[in-house]
Write a protein that holds these residues in place. Structure first.
Motif, PDB file in Angstrom:
ATOM      1  N   LEU A   7      46.757  61.418  42.438  1.00  0.00           N
ATOM      2  CA  LEU A   7      46.357  62.478  43.379  1.00  0.00           C
ATOM      3  C   LEU A   7      47.430  62.692  44.436  1.00  0.00           C
ATOM      4  O   LEU A   7      47.772  63.836  44.768  1.00  0.00           O
ATOM      5  CB  LEU A   7      45.016  62.127  44.034  1.00  0.00           C
ATOM      6  N   LEU A   8      47.971  61.614  44.957  1.00  0.00           N
ATOM      7  CA  LEU A   8      49.005  61.712  45.991  1.00  0.00           C
ATOM      8  C   LEU A   8      50.271  62.371  45.446  1.00  0.00           C
ATOM      9  O   LEU A   8      50.820  63.288  46.074  1.00  0.00           O
ATOM     10  CB  LEU A   8      49.311  60.322  46.553  1.00  0.00           C
ATOM     11  N   VAL A   9      50.733  61.928  44.295  1.00  0.00           N
ATOM     12  CA  VAL A   9      51.946  62.518  43.706  1.00  0.00           C
ATOM     13  C   VAL A   9      51.733  64.011  43.454  1.00  0.00           C
ATOM     14  O   VAL A   9      52.586  64.839  43.792  1.00  0.00           O
ATOM     15  CB  VAL A   9      52.342  61.793  42.399  1.00  0.00           C
ATOM     16  N   GLY A  10      50.602  64.369  42.875  1.00  0.00           N
ATOM     17  CA  GLY A  10      50.339  65.775  42.583  1.00  0.00           C
ATOM     18  C   GLY A  10      50.239  66.637  43.830  1.00  0.00           C
ATOM     19  O   GLY A  10      50.815  67.725  43.887  1.00  0.00           O
ATOM     20  N   LEU A  11      49.518  66.136  44.836  1.00  0.00           N
ATOM     21  CA  LEU A  11      49.327  66.924  46.065  1.00  0.00           C
ATOM     22  C   LEU A  11      50.601  67.084  46.879  1.00  0.00           C
ATOM     23  O   LEU A  11      50.720  68.024  47.664  1.00  0.00           O
ATOM     24  CB  LEU A  11      48.240  66.299  46.936  1.00  0.00           C
ATOM     25  N   VAL A  12      51.545  66.182  46.716  1.00  0.00           N
ATOM     26  CA  VAL A  12      52.801  66.281  47.458  1.00  0.00           C
ATOM     27  C   VAL A  12      53.865  67.007  46.635  1.00  0.00           C
ATOM     28  O   VAL A  12      54.464  67.984  47.100  1.00  0.00           O
ATOM     29  CB  VAL A  12      53.304  64.877  47.883  1.00  0.00           C
ATOM     30  N   ALA A  13      54.113  66.537  45.426  1.00  0.00           N
ATOM     31  CA  ALA A  13      55.249  67.042  44.644  1.00  0.00           C
ATOM     32  C   ALA A  13      55.081  68.488  44.190  1.00  0.00           C
ATOM     33  O   ALA A  13      56.032  69.279  44.284  1.00  0.00           O
ATOM     34  CB  ALA A  13      55.495  66.137  43.438  1.00  0.00           C
ATOM     35  N   ALA A  14      53.908  68.852  43.683  1.00  0.00           N
ATOM     36  CA  ALA A  14      53.739  70.207  43.135  1.00  0.00           C
ATOM     37  C   ALA A  14      53.843  71.291  44.213  1.00  0.00           C
ATOM     38  O   ALA A  14      54.620  72.242  44.052  1.00  0.00           O
ATOM     39  CB  ALA A  14      52.428  70.304  42.369  1.00  0.00           C
ATOM     40  N   PRO A  15      53.088  71.201  45.317  1.00  0.00           N
ATOM     41  CA  PRO A  15      53.234  72.245  46.343  1.00  0.00           C
ATOM     42  C   PRO A  15      54.633  72.278  46.966  1.00  0.00           C
ATOM     43  O   PRO A  15      55.154  73.354  47.257  1.00  0.00           O
ATOM     44  CB  PRO A  15      52.177  71.876  47.388  1.00  0.00           C
ATOM     45  N   LEU A  16      55.244  71.098  47.143  1.00  0.00           N
ATOM     46  CA  LEU A  16      56.598  71.063  47.708  1.00  0.00           C
ATOM     47  C   LEU A  16      57.574  71.790  46.789  1.00  0.00           C
ATOM     48  O   LEU A  16      58.368  72.622  47.240  1.00  0.00           O
ATOM     49  CB  LEU A  16      57.033  69.616  47.923  1.00  0.00           C
ATOM     50  N   PHE A  17      57.495  71.507  45.494  1.00  0.00           N
ATOM     51  CA  PHE A  17      58.369  72.196  44.543  1.00  0.00           C
ATOM     52  C   PHE A  17      58.102  73.702  44.560  1.00  0.00           C
ATOM     53  O   PHE A  17      59.039  74.506  44.558  1.00  0.00           O
ATOM     54  CB  PHE A  17      58.179  71.642  43.125  1.00  0.00           C
ATOM     55  N   ALA A  18      56.832  74.089  44.562  1.00  0.00           N
ATOM     56  CA  ALA A  18      56.490  75.518  44.571  1.00  0.00           C
ATOM     57  C   ALA A  18      57.049  76.211  45.814  1.00  0.00           C
ATOM     58  O   ALA A  18      57.589  77.318  45.719  1.00  0.00           O
ATOM     59  CB  ALA A  18      54.979  75.699  44.484  1.00  0.00           C
ATOM     60  N   LEU A  19      56.940  75.557  46.962  1.00  0.00           N
ATOM     61  CA  LEU A  19      57.478  76.155  48.192  1.00  0.00           C
ATOM     62  C   LEU A  19      59.001  76.258  48.145  1.00  0.00           C
ATOM     63  O   LEU A  19      59.573  77.228  48.654  1.00  0.00           O
ATOM     64  CB  LEU A  19      57.023  75.356  49.408  1.00  0.00           C
ATOM     65  N   LEU A  20      59.649  75.254  47.561  1.00  0.00           N
ATOM     66  CA  LEU A  20      61.111  75.319  47.434  1.00  0.00           C
ATOM     67  C   LEU A  20      61.540  76.390  46.437  1.00  0.00           C
ATOM     68  O   LEU A  20      62.570  77.029  46.611  1.00  0.00           O
ATOM     69  CB  LEU A  20      61.664  73.955  47.021  1.00  0.00           C
ATOM     70  N   ALA A  21      60.748  76.620  45.409  1.00  0.00           N
ATOM     71  CA  ALA A  21      61.090  77.598  44.367  1.00  0.00           C
ATOM     72  C   ALA A  21      60.769  79.030  44.765  1.00  0.00           C
ATOM     73  O   ALA A  21      61.330  79.965  44.181  1.00  0.00           O
ATOM     74  CB  ALA A  21      60.354  77.252  43.078  1.00  0.00           C
ATOM     75  N   VAL A  22      59.907  79.212  45.749  1.00  0.00           N
ATOM     76  CA  VAL A  22      59.467  80.569  46.082  1.00  0.00           C
ATOM     77  C   VAL A  22      60.627  81.456  46.531  1.00  0.00           C
ATOM     78  O   VAL A  22      60.630  82.664  46.274  1.00  0.00           O
ATOM     79  CB  VAL A  22      58.318  80.543  47.124  1.00  0.00           C
ATOM     80  N   GLY A  23      61.647  80.866  47.146  1.00  0.00           N
ATOM     81  CA  GLY A  23      62.810  81.652  47.553  1.00  0.00           C
ATOM     82  C   GLY A  23      63.558  82.246  46.377  1.00  0.00           C
ATOM     83  O   GLY A  23      64.120  83.343  46.470  1.00  0.00           O
ATOM     84  N   ALA A  24      63.561  81.548  45.253  1.00  0.00           N
ATOM     85  CA  ALA A  24      64.226  82.061  44.054  1.00  0.00           C
ATOM     86  C   ALA A  24      63.327  83.003  43.266  1.00  0.00           C
ATOM     87  O   ALA A  24      63.815  83.924  42.607  1.00  0.00           O
ATOM     88  CB  ALA A  24      64.660  80.893  43.169  1.00  0.00           C
ATOM     89  N   VAL A  25      62.024  82.782  43.327  1.00  0.00           N
ATOM     90  CA  VAL A  25      61.095  83.581  42.529  1.00  0.00           C
ATOM     91  C   VAL A  25      60.801  84.931  43.195  1.00  0.00           C
ATOM     92  O   VAL A  25      60.625  85.942  42.496  1.00  0.00           O
ATOM     93  CB  VAL A  25      59.796  82.789  42.265  1.00  0.00           C
ATOM     94  N   THR A  26      60.761  84.983  44.503  1.00  0.00           N
ATOM     95  CA  THR A  26      60.414  86.229  45.207  1.00  0.00           C
ATOM     96  C   THR A  26      61.336  87.388  44.826  1.00  0.00           C
ATOM     97  O   THR A  26      60.847  88.490  44.518  1.00  0.00           O
ATOM     98  CB  THR A  26      60.397  86.007  46.731  1.00  0.00           C
ATOM     99  N   PRO A  27      62.662  87.229  44.814  1.00  0.00           N
ATOM    100  CA  PRO A  27      63.517  88.360  44.398  1.00  0.00           C
ATOM    101  C   PRO A  27      63.263  88.798  42.953  1.00  0.00           C
ATOM    102  O   PRO A  27      63.374  89.981  42.630  1.00  0.00           O
ATOM    103  CB  PRO A  27      64.948  87.810  44.546  1.00  0.00           C
ATOM    104  N   VAL A  28      62.913  87.854  42.099  1.00  0.00           N
ATOM    105  CA  VAL A  28      62.609  88.196  40.706  1.00  0.00           C
ATOM    106  C   VAL A  28      61.344  89.048  40.645  1.00  0.00           C
ATOM    107  O   VAL A  28      61.278  90.030  39.887  1.00  0.00           O
ATOM    108  CB  VAL A  28      62.471  86.921  39.844  1.00  0.00           C
ATOM    109  N   VAL A  29      60.339  88.706  41.447  1.00  0.00           N
ATOM    110  CA  VAL A  29      59.110  89.510  41.509  1.00  0.00           C
ATOM    111  C   VAL A  29      59.436  90.912  42.004  1.00  0.00           C
ATOM    112  O   VAL A  29      58.976  91.910  41.434  1.00  0.00           O
ATOM    113  CB  VAL A  29      58.050  88.834  42.408  1.00  0.00           C
ATOM    114  N   ARG A  30      60.244  91.008  43.058  1.00  0.00           N
ATOM    115  CA  ARG A  30      60.623  92.323  43.588  1.00  0.00           C
ATOM    116  C   ARG A  30      61.362  93.145  42.531  1.00  0.00           C
ATOM    117  O   ARG A  30      61.112  94.344  42.372  1.00  0.00           O
ATOM    118  CB  ARG A  30      61.483  92.160  44.834  1.00  0.00           C
ATOM    119  N   LEU A  31      62.279  92.500  41.827  1.00  0.00           N
ATOM    120  CA  LEU A  31      63.040  93.199  40.779  1.00  0.00           C
ATOM    121  C   LEU A  31      62.106  93.649  39.661  1.00  0.00           C
ATOM    122  O   LEU A  31      62.216  94.800  39.203  1.00  0.00           O
ATOM    123  CB  LEU A  31      64.128  92.260  40.220  1.00  0.00           C
TER     124      LEU A  31
END
Length: 178
Positions: free
Chosen positions: A149-173
């Motif tokens: 539970l701890l690994v999932g609650l920390v690692a997954a949202p952290l990765f998603a937040l770090l990736a959102v900067g790369a994914v947002t321009p792709v969504v806009r495009l």
């Protein structure tokens, strides 16, 4: 505590044991459906919101990979060796710590809450229930699921937040194309 839970689980009605064994995997499909619902709901939302929803599953995969690395390093044997449990004991070499089901469930719940906060009331309790079910059916120690539970609650949202900067321009495009 593990033996107390497993011994209790064996005294429960057959329908509850079957439900618990089915539910440990079926919950993962519920999370997949919640991701699909979230993507559908956010398809017209601001690009960053949709990007978080898209990055969520990638965060879950990242958390799973982290848990696999930890499993190989720790190499804790399953607690079900040589005892009667609801679920069949996984083969030797399928390590116990941390629980991948718990990592995936908590990671999915955490990233879904980032994308759509209203899902917290269903996602977080479902993740805890899925984690507990892994002990109930006998394939994990309580500390395996707590760590998962701890690994999932920390690692997954952290990765998603770090990736959102790369994914947002792709969504806009993608939205700018017919």
């Amino acid at each position: 505590m593990y033996r107390d839970i497993v011994d209790f689980s064996l005294t429960t009605p057959a329908w509850l044991r079957s439900l618990a064994e089915f539910g440990t995997d079926a919950g993962l499909f519920v999370f997949a459906a919640l991701f699909a619902l979230t993507w559908w709901r956010l398809r017209q939302a601001p690009a960053r919101d949709l990007a978080i929803a898209i990055a969520g599953p990638a965060g879950v995969v990242f958390a799973y990979l982290v848990s696999e690395v930890v499993k190989v390093l720790v190499r804790e044997d399953r607690p079900c060796r040589g005892i009667t449990t609801i679920a069949a004991c996984p083969p030797a070499g399928d390590w116990s710590f941390p629980s991948n089901h718990s990592v995936i469930a908590a990671g999915a719940a955490g990233t879904l809450v980032l994308a759509w906060r209203a899902l917290a009331w269903v996602g977080l309790p479902l993740a805890v229930l899925m984690a507990f079910s892994r002990v109930f059916v006998g394939v994990h120690y309580p500390h395996d699921v707590a760590a998962g539970l701890l690994v999932g609650l920390v690692a997954a949202p952290l990765f998603a937040l770090l990736a959102v900067g790369a994914v947002t321009p792709v969504v806009r495009l993608a939205r700018s194309r017919p």
